[in-house]
Design an enzyme around this catalytic site. Structure first.
Site, mmCIF file in Angstrom:
data_model
loop_
_atom_site.group_PDB
_atom_site.id
_atom_site.type_symbol
_atom_site.label_atom_id
_atom_site.label_comp_id
_atom_site.label_asym_id
_atom_site.label_seq_id
_atom_site.Cartn_x
_atom_site.Cartn_y
_atom_site.Cartn_z
ATOM 1 N N CYS A 134 0.819 -1.217 0.000
ATOM 2 C CA CYS A 134 0.000 0.000 0.000
ATOM 3 C C CYS A 134 0.850 1.264 0.000
ATOM 4 O O CYS A 134 0.309 2.368 -0.084
ATOM 5 C CB CYS A 134 -0.922 0.024 1.221
ATOM 6 S SG CYS A 134 -2.154 -1.285 1.240
ATOM 7 N N GLU A 135 2.164 1.094 0.101
ATOM 8 C CA GLU A 135 3.030 2.276 0.174
ATOM 9 C C GLU A 135 4.091 2.223 -0.922
ATOM 10 O O GLU A 135 3.791 2.465 -2.082
ATOM 11 C CB GLU A 135 3.627 2.374 1.579
ATOM 12 C CG GLU A 135 2.554 2.546 2.652
ATOM 13 C CD GLU A 135 3.112 2.580 4.059
ATOM 14 O OE1 GLU A 135 3.949 3.452 4.345
ATOM 15 O OE2 GLU A 135 2.710 1.728 4.886
#
Length: 470
Positions: free
Chosen positions: A257-258
């Site tokens: 997610c990053e």
């Protein structure tokens, strides 16, 4: 007439006998012993562990119809877990600042603990004014020994909050290298994002979004906390998943997610192609460019991200005219509404994980379904006690770091304060009082300095490392 006299005499006699018994069972700890030993004796006499220990056995009267219901429903351990505290006091060890603040507020300020209903059954548990005085002196001595407030004036020397240090000496060259890496997009899988992308140093160390955007515009699951002053947190992340800044860096770089790197080797391959960067690493780290060296350099830089000398710090240091009446009243309301219990220390928070919705069910009222991230610390420990517990955020620069809470649900600081009153303090704070508290919170905005100004080559700090935990 005689019956009235007799009845009055009996009542007075009973009161006298009860008073004598009350005094006999509320014996003060003896003089001549240490403050720690006195405090330990008072807390033991008050039977705090009866309600404030995770695995304590409920007393026999918990089965009673009316009183028992209250005993079972209060669940004092949710407010304060005393596990290990008395033992630490006995060994003369440092006590967490939040624990000190909880003991101070509930016993010496409000006198709410132990509650009256408990005292009616356990007469010896009462914390009398004389015992309160002893506890006050112990708290003062403990703060002086372990949390010295060296720059505040005598008036504010023993406050639950302290001025932020103006600098924290680190290796300047490593900090400058870490600063480059902090802005380096090669740390992301597609070379588009850097640490700065979410922790924008121009906007309070956050991205001002409800959830951060990772590679491919994938949204994260929790609001981005500020990176400023983060070195003073007792752990990192809303769920306290990382014990320090260094240990959380890999997680961000590998999170889908990053930064979405498949492995750290992918990052190393890219960076090792940069001859100048490779040479810089080899000068500072014997092993050259490695995962450990990258994390250490970034952590060193992040330790320089302090925002000292805000107006409130100057107030604590003696410039009392720097705050107006509303701001000063806001600070008093901040304390009287129990905010300073958890939002304590140099960053006004970051020292404990507390349950979200202590007095009312926040998640039932929020308006959207429960997520895995809403479980908070429970995701790390699988301990039921930690369900919905989150690390208390520091309030430095809070006026700059909207939206608020782990879920980014509150867009204004006014609404965040109102919600905290309802769910964490059990109070409905009126708008006029909220305005005063907000005015105080706005005095916590400090100005960051450059890495070169704040980092000193190969110097060691004069006090405890901000990541040394109680």
């Amino acid at each position: 007439m005689n019956k009235l006299i007799i009845s009055t005499g009996i009542i007075l006699a009973v009161i006298l006998i009860m008073t004598i018994i009350y005094r006999l069972v509320n014996i003060l700890p003896p003089d001549g012993i240490s403050k720690d030993t006195q405090a330990m004796a008072i807390l033991n006499d008050a039977s705090c562990a009866t309600c404030h220990r995770k695995n304590s056995t409920l007393p026999f009267y918990a089965t009673f119809p009316v009183l028992g219901n209250r005993v079972r429903n209060e669940r004092g351990v949710l407010h304060f877990n005393i596990d290990g505290t008395v033992e630490k006091i006995g060994r003369g060890e440092v006590i967490n600042e939040v624990t000190l603040a909880k003991i101070e507020m509930t016993t010496t300020v409000t006198g709410a603990m132990p509650p009256m209903t408990y005292n009616l059954i356990h007469w010896g548990s009462s914390i009398t004014p004389a015992k309160q005085k002893i506890l006050k002196e112990w708290i003062k001595s403990h703060r002086e020994a372990f949390y010295p407030n060296l720059t505040a004036t005598d008036r504010f020397k023993y406050e639950p909050v302290r001025p932020l240090p103006s600098s924290w000496p680190v290796d300047r060259n490593k900090a400058l290298l870490g600063e480059k890496l902090f802005h380096d997009t090669r740390l992301s899988s597609d070379n588009t994002l850097s640490c700065f992308s979410c922790h924008n140093l121009q906007t309070g160390g956050v991205d001002k979004k409800q959830y951060p955007e990772g590679i491919g515009k994938i949204l994260g699951k929790v609001n981005t906390p500020t990176i400023y002053n983060a070195c003073f947190n007792h752990s990192q992340g809303w769920d306290g998943h990382a014990v320090n800044l260094k240990s959380q860096i890999a997680g961000h770089l590998l999170s889908p997610c990053e930064m979405a790197n498949r492995s750290f080797n992918d990052i190393l391959k890219k960076l090792r192609k940069d001859r100048e960067l490779k040479h810089t690493f080899e000068k500072l780290y014997r092993e050259g460019i490695t995962e450990t060296a990258i994390a250490d350099a970034i952590e060193t830089f992040e330790k320089t991200l302090l925002t000292p000398d805000c107006r409130f710090d100057k107030y604590l240091r003696g410039e009392e005219q720097i705050l107006d009446k509303d701001e000063i009243r806001g600070y008093e309301l901040f304390k009287s509404n129990k905010c300073a219990i958890c939002h304590t220390g140099v960053i006004l928070g970051g020292q404990s994980c507390e349950i979200m919705g202590l007095y009312k069910n926040y998640f039932n009222d929020r308006g959207w379904d429960l997520t895995k991230e809403d479980l908070g610390r429970f995701n790390q420990t699988a301990d039921e006690y930690d369900r919905h517990r989150f690390k208390v955020p520091g309030l430095r620069n809070v006026a700059l770091t909207k939206p608020y809470f782990h879920d980014g649900s509150q867009q204004t600081i006014h609404d965040a304060v109102k919600m905290m009153g309802i769910y964490q303090s059990g109070r409905s704070i009126n708008d006029e009082e909220i305005r005063a508290i907000v005015a105080f919170l706005e005095t916590l905005t400090g100005l960051p300095q450059t890495t070169g100004e704040k980092a000193e080559l190969e110097e060691k700090p004069a006090g405890r490392d901000p990541e040394t935990k109680p």
